[in-house]
Enzyme design. Structure first.
Site, PDB file in Angstrom:
ATOM      1  N   ILE A   1      17.126 -22.847  -7.112  1.00  0.00           N
ATOM      2  CA  ILE A   1      17.883 -21.953  -8.098  1.00  0.00           C
ATOM      3  C   ILE A   1      19.535 -21.560  -7.797  1.00  0.00           C
ATOM      4  CG2 ILE A   1      15.595 -20.567  -8.012  1.00  0.00           C
ATOM      5  CD1 ILE A   1      17.113 -18.436  -7.006  1.00  0.00           C
TER       6      ILE A   1
ATOM      7  N   HIS B   1      11.560 -24.027 -10.473  1.00  0.00           N
ATOM      8  CA  HIS B   1      11.675 -22.527 -10.322  1.00  0.00           C
ATOM      9  C   HIS B   1      12.971 -22.009 -11.094  1.00  0.00           C
ATOM     10  CE1 HIS B   1       8.750 -23.465  -7.078  1.00  0.00           C
ATOM     11  NE2 HIS B   1       8.077 -23.273  -8.310  1.00  0.00           N
TER      12      HIS B   1
ATOM     13  N   CYS C   1      14.870  -8.147 -25.547  1.00  0.00           N
ATOM     14  CA  CYS C   1      15.052  -8.549 -26.514  1.00  0.00           C
ATOM     15  C   CYS C   1      15.527 -10.063 -26.266  1.00  0.00           C
ATOM     16  CB  CYS C   1      16.428  -7.451 -27.344  1.00  0.00           C
ATOM     17  SG  CYS C   1      18.095  -7.749 -26.160  1.00  0.00           S
TER      18      CYS C   1
ATOM     19  N   SER D   1      10.859 -28.317   2.362  1.00  0.00           N
ATOM     20  CA  SER D   1       9.476 -27.490   1.769  1.00  0.00           C
ATOM     21  C   SER D   1       8.541 -27.390   2.815  1.00  0.00           C
ATOM     22  CB  SER D   1       9.641 -28.323   0.440  1.00  0.00           C
ATOM     23  OG  SER D   1       8.333 -27.701  -0.524  1.00  0.00           O
TER      24      SER D   1
ATOM     25  N   ASN E   1      10.870 -32.326   7.175  1.00  0.00           N
ATOM     26  CA  ASN E   1      10.791 -31.214   7.110  1.00  0.00           C
ATOM     27  C   ASN E   1      10.938 -30.496   8.807  1.00  0.00           C
ATOM     28  OD1 ASN E   1      10.532 -28.501   5.497  1.00  0.00           O
ATOM     29  ND2 ASN E   1       8.528 -27.796   6.821  1.00  0.00           N
TER      30      ASN E   1
HETATM   31  N1  APR Z   1      15.754 -28.523   8.222  1.00  0.00           N
HETATM   32  C1  APR Z   1      14.862 -29.008   7.684  1.00  0.00           C
HETATM   33  N2  APR Z   1      14.137 -27.832   8.118  1.00  0.00           N
HETATM   34  C2  APR Z   1      13.868 -26.432   7.440  1.00  0.00           C
HETATM   35  C3  APR Z   1      15.505 -25.739   7.625  1.00  0.00           C
HETATM   36  C4  APR Z   1      16.198 -27.063   7.883  1.00  0.00           C
HETATM   37  N3  APR Z   1      17.418 -27.063   7.993  1.00  0.00           N
HETATM   38  N4  APR Z   1      15.501 -24.642   6.776  1.00  0.00           N
HETATM   39  C5  APR Z   1      13.808 -24.653   6.421  1.00  0.00           C
HETATM   40  N5  APR Z   1      12.690 -25.660   7.243  1.00  0.00           N
HETATM   41  C6  APR Z   1      11.534 -25.413   6.166  1.00  0.00           C
HETATM   42  C7  APR Z   1      10.980 -24.667   7.010  1.00  0.00           C
HETATM   43  O1  APR Z   1      10.183 -24.053   8.455  1.00  0.00           O
HETATM   44  C8  APR Z   1       9.853 -24.477   6.297  1.00  0.00           C
HETATM   45  O2  APR Z   1       8.760 -24.949   6.217  1.00  0.00           O
HETATM   46  O3  APR Z   1      11.525 -25.279   5.026  1.00  0.00           O
HETATM   47  C9  APR Z   1      10.107 -25.132   4.416  1.00  0.00           C
HETATM   48  C10 APR Z   1      10.659 -24.502   3.545  1.00  0.00           C
HETATM   49  O4  APR Z   1       9.147 -23.677   2.752  1.00  0.00           O
HETATM   50  P1  APR Z   1       9.323 -22.890   1.779  1.00  0.00           P
HETATM   51  O5  APR Z   1      10.089 -21.161   3.141  1.00  0.00           O
HETATM   52  O6  APR Z   1       8.137 -21.944   1.992  1.00  0.00           O
HETATM   53  O7  APR Z   1      10.464 -22.476   0.881  1.00  0.00           O
HETATM   54  P2  APR Z   1       9.495 -24.052  -0.266  1.00  0.00           P
HETATM   55  O8  APR Z   1       8.915 -24.542   0.035  1.00  0.00           O
HETATM   56  O9  APR Z   1      10.831 -24.168  -1.219  1.00  0.00           O
HETATM   57  O10 APR Z   1       9.195 -22.434  -0.680  1.00  0.00           O
HETATM   58  C11 APR Z   1       8.708 -22.740  -1.901  1.00  0.00           C
HETATM   59  O11 APR Z   1       7.824 -19.732  -2.538  1.00  0.00           O
HETATM   60  O12 APR Z   1       8.148 -17.997  -2.544  1.00  0.00           O
HETATM   61  C12 APR Z   1       8.260 -19.948  -3.710  1.00  0.00           C
HETATM   62  O13 APR Z   1       9.669 -19.274  -5.450  1.00  0.00           O
HETATM   63  C13 APR Z   1       9.557 -19.380  -4.014  1.00  0.00           C
HETATM   64  O14 APR Z   1      10.455 -22.060  -4.646  1.00  0.00           O
HETATM   65  C14 APR Z   1      10.433 -21.038  -3.622  1.00  0.00           C
HETATM   66  C15 APR Z   1       8.319 -21.747  -3.894  1.00  0.00           C
END
Ligand code: APR
Length: 259
Positions: free
Chosen positions: A105, A121, A132, A194, A219
């Protein structure tokens, strides 16, 4: 140590793709100082999502939600894109990546120059009244937060909320349908930062696979899609993505020499 072979394979797949798209999560923004949700220092480790991150909780007690919002707002509002965001924007400029679907976001893809970005999202820079539906911008909210918590609507005095998707809410229709449509038509999905743990976005790679498309996952934790991916690189997006762009340029140069 990042395997050179994996970078090379990812670069070739992207260069030879016809309709590559990207799916990003909070992990691509941690190197910009924004905490992710489920990584080591994830937000959901400090704040319970069922209390702070879902629509029922917001309706019941908006001040709880605004407590979390105030905690993360400074990093969110002041964050700058990192090399991972710039690398993806460059792949779009090279006409390799056709679109970026982001769960984030923070608008950092757009700040890095990416144009076709589907924010599934929502976005932290738009706010609305829970009564409103009057709309407000970040500057108005920051002024309001100095005198009232939660910030209230000027017209009906109901609490305001950011235009982000909370647990228990639907995704914005346009972004939801577009992300499924392009995933179904894609021959390559690059997934960056992600955990692939929140529906319906975590199902998007399945549509690409059903289209005989391929997956590349960058990731620093394993995901449920790893065994279906052609390439999995468990390292920082801010390091890996620029290396992939560099390798694409090397391959293009080599091919140019022999064409
Ligand atoms: N490089 C690679 N991977 C990374 C890095 C980085 N610098 N920093 C963090 N990560 C990995 C983490 O290990 C994790 O597996 O990125 C992933 C992020 O996962 P989440 O924290 O679950 O985020 P996301 O997948 O975007 O979550 C999806 O969940 O809570 C809701 O709305 C929220 O949009 C979000 C959704």
């Amino acid at each position: 140590m990042i395997e050179k072979k994996a970078i090379e394979k990812a670069a070739r797949l992207l260069l030879d793709s016809k309709a590559a798209i990207v799916l990003t999560g909070a992990g691509i923004s941690t190197e910009s100082g924004i905490p992710d949700f489920r990584g080591e220092d994830g937000i959901w480790k400090k704040y319970k999502p069922e209390i702070y991150g879902n629509i029922q909780a917001l309706l019941k007690d908006p001040s709880k939600f605004w407590q979390l919002a105030e905690d993360v707002a400074p990093t969110l509002f002041n964050a700058e894109p990192n090399p991972g965001h710039y690398a993806l924007a460059e792949l779009e400029k090279m006409n390799i990546v056709k679109a970026i679907i982001t769960q984030n976001i923070d608008e950092l893809h757009q700040k890095a120059g990416a144009v076709i970005v589907y924010e599934v999202h929502g976005n932290i820079n738009r706010f609305s009244c829970m009564g409103c539906r009057a709309s407000y911008i970040k500057e108005q909210i920051l002024k309001k937060l100095k005198k009232e918590k939660p910030p209230l609507c000027d017209f009906c005095a109901m609490p305001l909320r950011p235009s982000v998707v909370l647990f228990g809410e639907n995704l914005p229709n346009f972004e939801k349908y577009m992300s499924v449509d392009i995933a179904k038509k894609s021959d390559l999905m690059l997934i960056a930062g992600s955990s692939l743990s929140v529906a319906p976005v975590c199902d998007l790679p399945i549509f690409t696979l059903a289209n005989k498309g391929k997956l590349i996952i960058v990731n620093n934790q394993p995901t449920y899609m790893d065994e279906k991916a052609e390439v999995v690189i468990n390292n920082k997006t801010g390091i890996v993505l620029p290396l992939i762009v560099k390798e694409i340029k090397n391959i293009k140069f080599e091919r140019g020499k022999h064409s």
